[in-house]
Design a protein around this motif. Structure first.
Motif, PDB file in Angstrom:
ATOM      1  N   ARG A  11      -2.749-107.791  40.484  1.00  0.00           N
ATOM      2  CA  ARG A  11      -2.942-109.232  40.454  1.00  0.00           C
ATOM      3  C   ARG A  11      -3.749-109.671  39.243  1.00  0.00           C
ATOM      4  NH1 ARG A  11      -3.461-110.340  46.496  1.00  0.00           N
ATOM      5  NH2 ARG A  11      -5.037-108.627  46.381  1.00  0.00           N
ATOM      6  N   ARG A  54     -10.402-114.295  42.366  1.00  0.00           N
ATOM      7  CA  ARG A  54      -8.906-113.997  42.730  1.00  0.00           C
ATOM      8  C   ARG A  54      -8.207-115.281  42.468  1.00  0.00           C
ATOM      9  NH1 ARG A  54      -9.902-110.390  48.142  1.00  0.00           N
ATOM     10  NH2 ARG A  54      -9.551-108.401  47.217  1.00  0.00           N
ATOM     11  N   ARG A  85      -2.063-117.972  44.983  1.00  0.00           N
ATOM     12  CA  ARG A  85      -0.762-118.702  44.910  1.00  0.00           C
ATOM     13  C   ARG A  85      -0.808-120.101  44.760  1.00  0.00           C
ATOM     14  NH1 ARG A  85       4.154-115.005  46.918  1.00  0.00           N
ATOM     15  NH2 ARG A  85       3.307-113.235  46.294  1.00  0.00           N
ATOM     16  N   TYR A 113      -7.173-107.174  36.079  1.00  0.00           N
ATOM     17  CA  TYR A 113      -6.249-107.237  36.971  1.00  0.00           C
ATOM     18  C   TYR A 113      -6.788-106.723  38.225  1.00  0.00           C
ATOM     19  CZ  TYR A 113      -2.967-108.538  33.642  1.00  0.00           C
ATOM     20  OH  TYR A 113      -2.131-109.073  32.511  1.00  0.00           O
ATOM     21  N   ARG A 128      -3.970-103.179  43.454  1.00  0.00           N
ATOM     22  CA  ARG A 128      -4.016-102.993  45.008  1.00  0.00           C
ATOM     23  C   ARG A 128      -3.767-101.278  45.272  1.00  0.00           C
ATOM     24  NH1 ARG A 128       0.149-106.860  47.743  1.00  0.00           N
ATOM     25  NH2 ARG A 128      -1.551-107.309  49.116  1.00  0.00           N
TER      26      ARG A 128
END
Length: 98
Positions: free
Chosen positions: A14, A31, A34, A93, A96
């Motif tokens: 992300r 971060r 959305r 990025y 994860r």
């Protein structure tokens, strides 16, 4: 599956916004949420580990990344990486884990 009936890939990196310290390492990050834009800045308390990855060197655009395992205030341990083909302030990025 999302409520719209679309499938979402799992474990994709992300994008994050990273500010660098005078040493060139991550100092803080934001971060992206959305539809809500960037969250509040989070301080990087320490960098635990740094490593580089270079793959597919024979291709026109080889993969070159620098990874950082960091302790982040309020978020615990995170793995960040920088796409080394990008300028230092772009191409960050969150990878994860698991």
């Amino acid at each position: 599956m999302s409520s719209g009936g679309e499938l979402s890939p799992l474990g994709l990196p992300r994008p994050v916004e990273v500010r660098l310290g005078s040493d060139g390492e991550p100092h803080s990050l934001r971060r992206w949420r959305r539809r809500a834009g960037p969250g509040s800045p989070l301080a990087v308390l320490r960098v635990e580990e740094v490593w580089r990855l270079a793959e597919e060197w024979w291709r026109e655009a080889p993969l070159r990344r620098t990874y950082y395992r960091v302790m982040v205030d309020g978020a615990g341990m995170l793995t960040l990486f920088h796409d080394d083909a990008q300028p230092p302030v772009e191409g960050w990025y969150e990878q994860r884990d698991g």
